[in-house]
Design a protein around this motif. Structure first.
Motif, PDB file in Angstrom:
ATOM      1  N   SER A 247     -32.997 -83.679 -30.979  1.00  0.00           N
ATOM      2  CA  SER A 247     -32.091 -83.341 -29.876  1.00  0.00           C
ATOM      3  C   SER A 247     -31.039 -84.426 -29.681  1.00  0.00           C
ATOM      4  N   ARG A 248     -30.012 -84.107 -28.834  1.00  0.00           N
ATOM      5  CA  ARG A 248     -28.917 -85.065 -28.608  1.00  0.00           C
ATOM      6  C   ARG A 248     -29.396 -86.356 -27.965  1.00  0.00           C
TER       7      ARG A 248
ATOM      8  N   VAL B 118     -28.498 -84.412 -36.720  1.00  0.00           N
ATOM      9  CA  VAL B 118     -28.319 -83.522 -35.569  1.00  0.00           C
ATOM     10  C   VAL B 118     -27.838 -82.160 -36.067  1.00  0.00           C
TER      11      VAL B 118
ATOM     12  N   ARG C  35     -21.057 -81.004 -32.522  1.00  0.00           N
ATOM     13  CA  ARG C  35     -21.009 -81.304 -31.088  1.00  0.00           C
ATOM     14  C   ARG C  35     -22.166 -82.236 -30.720  1.00  0.00           C
ATOM     15  N   ASP C  36     -23.331 -81.945 -31.303  1.00  0.00           N
ATOM     16  CA  ASP C  36     -24.485 -82.818 -31.042  1.00  0.00           C
ATOM     17  C   ASP C  36     -24.250 -84.210 -31.595  1.00  0.00           C
TER      18      ASP C  36
ATOM     19  N   TRP D 266     -22.048 -85.972 -29.021  1.00  0.00           N
ATOM     20  CA  TRP D 266     -22.761 -86.342 -27.786  1.00  0.00           C
ATOM     21  C   TRP D 266     -23.862 -87.378 -28.048  1.00  0.00           C
ATOM     22  N   SER D 267     -24.413 -87.329 -29.249  1.00  0.00           N
ATOM     23  CA  SER D 267     -25.456 -88.324 -29.544  1.00  0.00           C
ATOM     24  C   SER D 267     -24.851 -89.733 -29.577  1.00  0.00           C
TER      25      SER D 267
END
Lengths: 250, 556
Positions: B68-69, B312, B316-317, B320-321
């Motif tokens: 997950s992010r 990821v 987008r992830d 954001w990560s």
């Protein structure tokens, strides 16, 4: 065939679509903020800075000529001795400078002391040196006891208040072997040490306080990191918005 | 002349002996509590590693792209927060004052570049490793091989500082010789990396992040509370400590506070700690700028950092990560200068003597008379920080060897099993090389790690930057740029090693200052980019399929 060969050219500065153009503008904006915030501030710091001596240096500078000429008054010699101890209290003094500074404070202590003080001083210093040379831990009672006998003698000689940390430093720096002479070579190194350790680059940015910090320190150590997180967050939010607007799938 | 006098002086001053005894007192012998904490944490890491063991090559390289992010952010932070962050940064600030902040800014500011210029695009490009990208984007097997070799060199260079940190902490905890500590610590981290593989490491990294950050913050809360500063937010509260160091702290103002050796919590005015590029630190304005710049572009060129974006699911992830990763990293970076400031006052008495700068975080906690078990947890956090980074680096380096060099260049028919075997053999070989280099103690941890950044900044960064953002960037340009960046790197590193070996090469002082090993990318990277652009413009254009791919897939 030839026209296809010339297609699909892409560059950051020559975007081919509206979304790329917007992305380019956003990247330029953020990179500019980033660069000015980091490097612009350091350049400003450099432009505004002025070599500023500590009060201890001003005292030293005022009376050093008299010491060199051999006509220094005792009170002034005490003041210069205090200045030298101000340097010795700093963490991480280069060993060669420490040696010259030790020589200076030992010689000054000897020259400030009257005959009674001289006798007490030499006995106390030598006894402390003897104990220190065989002590394994600095919390040893005998070691601490002997040091505590030496401290008041040096506080008296250098006219230091008991709350002044330099009195305790003096006990570790005054050496019996360095009291009788302070030769030209040592004096030269001493001069270098005083200049090196007591003059600093200061400006309105370093002397203004903010949340307890010197301002420039807060800006670099705290604010810039907040700004970095802020820029990355804003970039992601805006990219998400653009992508939604232009229907770009990630 | 000063230097010739020194040996005589050292022998004639009993004070020098006292200094040694004070630091020996802090070092101590075998420490039971801290040892138990350290062993427990290591067993925990290995158990979690076994539980999430890599099952095949996809798992080993990129953790199945199932993180997950926030989790990936934590993994980025854990992967990033090495011994250089945990131990080295405070050491640099303790020794060189404001100069050390160039490392804080460099190691965080680079993430802004990484995000804005690369993160999402790298994920969209869809490769597994940095060399994969280079080989594909520049349509060259040879460049893939060179990229893999550079990735291995960067990993080794980065790991040397980590092994140094592991050695220092094992030395402190076990009361053993540094060299033995490096060998024991290195063996443990190697075993752990081999067992867990990439998936296990990724899962572990979240646990490691929590351990690292908790172990780093607890002593800081205690120190600020104990010495009467604003303890609710030590990252702000330590501002007054900095100001106290600058203005000096008389004994009467410290309410009889003392350090663990019985010295007053007092210090003479020491503006050199906070004033910019203070002459007494021997550091200049140019060096501050060069280090910050080199570290920032190096961040955006480090293979093991770039590789995190492949784990990821979406671009987008990946973006954001980075935000989460930078936030988690900053928590530690906001805190590290506080250790340097406390360390300055607590070790101000000459009796404390010269302390190993790279262990100043632990010494500060000890001098602050913090409970030994908490100091032990702090040391374990240091080991954990080094572990998480080393494991990531060994994986990046070994995958560069097995995947990019062996499978893609040497033997394309190699089975997955054979690739994994080669990855593991490469891991062992790298660990041995790193341990041998770490035993030499060439420089401070932070400085050793900075070498890897400059190397990445001169070589990988230009390839990614131009490869992503300019379709005109071609193979010939890449080769020319790599040769330029590589030459600058080789000169800087040669002079550095020669200097450490006591050899004086031509123009040694000049080169050592302008191309010092920890910041040569300030000129190497711009030169490499410039040459890359010029040669690309003068040679045949990039194949259509690559340009098409860039526009449609990466920027589409």
């Amino acid at each position: 065939m030839e026209s296809e060969k010339n297609d699909y050219h892409f560059s950051f500065f020559k975007p081919t679509t509206e979304s790329s153009r917007r992305n380019r503008n956003m990247v330029i904006q953020f990179v500019l903020i980033w660069a000015i915030a980091i490097f612009g501030f350091q350049i400003l710091l450099k432009i505004l800075e002025k070599p500023t001596p500590e009060p201890a240096y001003i005292v030293y500078e005022t009376y050093w000529g008299d010491i060199q000429a051999g006509n220094i008054e005792l009170t002034n010699l005490q003041n210069v001795g205090q200045s030298a101890l101000s340097v010795l209290g700093k963490v991480a003094i280069e060993p060669e400078y420490r040696q010259a500074l030790d020589n200076a404070v030992s010689w000054m202590a000897w020259n400030i002391a009257d005959s009674t003080q001289k006798q007490r001083l030499i006995v106390a210093v030598k006894e402390f040196e003897d104990i220190a040379s065989v002590t394994e831990v600095i919390t040893d009672d005998l070691y601490v006891g002997q040091k505590n006998q030496l401290i008041p003698i040096l506080q008296e000689i250098f006219n230091l208040h008991p709350n002044d940390v330099r009195g305790k430093i003096a006990a570790l720096e005054v050496k019996s072997s360095l009291m009788r002479s302070f030769n030209t070579e040592s004096r030269k190194i001493f001069e270098e040490a005083m200049e090196l350790y007591l003059i600093h680059n200061r400006s309105v940015l370093t002397d203004t306080k903010f949340l307890g910090f010197p301002f420039h320190y807060f800006y670099t150590a705290v604010f810039l990191l907040i700004l970095f997180v802020g820029i990355t967050w804003l970039y992601c939010v805006r990219t998400d918005m653009f992508n939604k607007k232009y229907g770009i799938e990630d | 002349m000063k230097k010739t006098l020194l040996p005589v002086i050292l022998l004639s001053i009993p004070g020098i002996l006292q200094a040694a005894t004070a630091s020996t007192q802090l070092e101590g012998g075998f420490k039971v509590g801290p040892s138990i904490i350290l062993i427990t944490i290591l067993i925990l890491f290995v158990l979690v590693g076994i539980f999430f063991r890599a099952k095949d090559t996809t798992d080993f390289y990129a953790a199945g792209r199932g993180i997950s992010r926030v989790g990936s952010g934590m993994a980025i932070a854990s992967n990033w927060m090495s011994a250089a962050s945990f131990l080295g940064m405070a050491a640099l600030m303790y020794g060189s004052g404001y100069h050390g902040l160039a490392y804080v800014v460099g190691w965080t500011g680079g993430y802004v570049l990484l995000l804005i210029l690369m993160a999402g695009q790298i994920r969209k490009y869809g490769k597994y490793t940095a060399a994969d990208f280079i080989g594909d984007r520049y349509y060259s097997k040879s460049l893939r091989a060179v990229g893999a070799i550079i990735a291995i060199l960067i990993s080794i260079s980065y790991c040397v500082g980590q092994f140094g940190g592991i050695g220092l902490m094992f030395k402190w905890v076990m009361g053993i010789d540094y060299k033995l500590a490096v060998i024991i610590g290195g063996t443990v981290v190697l075993t752990y990396t081999l067992i867990s593989g990439m998936l296990g490491v990724t899962k572990n990294m979240q646990i490691q992040y929590v351990i690292i950050i908790i172990s780093f913050l607890i002593p800081l809360f205690i120190l600020t509370a104990k010495f009467d500063y604003f303890w609710l937010l030590p990252q702000i509260g330590y501002g007054s400590v900095v100001s106290d160091v600058v203005a000096g702290l008389p004994i009467n103002e410290t309410k009889e506070l003392i350090n663990s050796l019985g010295h007053d919590y007092a210090i003479v005015p020491s503006p050199e700690f906070a004033m910019p590029w203070d002459p007494s630190t021997g550091k200049t304005f140019f060096q501050w700028i060069a280090i910050a710049f080199s570290l920032m572009i190096g961040t955006a060129g480090l293979p093991h950092v770039i590789q995190r974006f492949y784990v990821v699911p979406k671009a987008r992830d990946a973006r954001w990560s980075v935000v989460w990763g930078l936030f988690f990293i900053s928590i530690l970076y906001w805190s590290a200068p506080a250790y340097a400031a406390f360390g300055k006052i607590l070790s101000a008495h000459p009796e404390v003597g010269t302390l190993a700068k790279d262990a100043i975080v632990v010494y500060t906690a000890q001098l602050g008379d913090i409970h030994p078990l908490i100091v032990g947890l702090l040391a374990a956090g240091g080991v954990s920080a080094a572990f998480s980074t080393v494991s990531g680096l060994l994986v990046a380096g070994s995958s560069a060897f097995a995947h990019d060099l062996y499978y893609k260049v040497i033997n394309p028919n190699a089975s997955a099993r054979k690739q994994l075997l080669y990855a593991r053999l490469a891991t062992i070989l790298m660990a041995i090389i790193v341990a041998v280099l770490a035993l030499q103690s060439f420089a401070l941890i932070g400085q050793l790690v900075a070498v890897a950044f400059s190397l990445a900044g001169c070589t990988i960064f230009p390839l990614f930057l131009l490869g992503i953002w300019w379709s005109g960037s071609n193979r010939q340009g890449a080769i020319a740029g790599l040769i330029t960046g590589g030459t600058v790197s080789a000169i800087a590193i040669t002079y550095f090693i020669a200097g450490k070996s006591g050899l004086q090469l031509p123009a040694h002082e000049f080169i050592s200052y302008w191309l010092e090993a920890w910041y040569f990318a300030w000129i190497g990277a711009p030169l490499a980019i410039l040459v890359h652009i010029i040669v690309s413009k003068l040679t045949e254009e990039t194949p259509l399929e690559i340009r098409k791919f860039l526009i449609e897939k990466v920027h589409g």
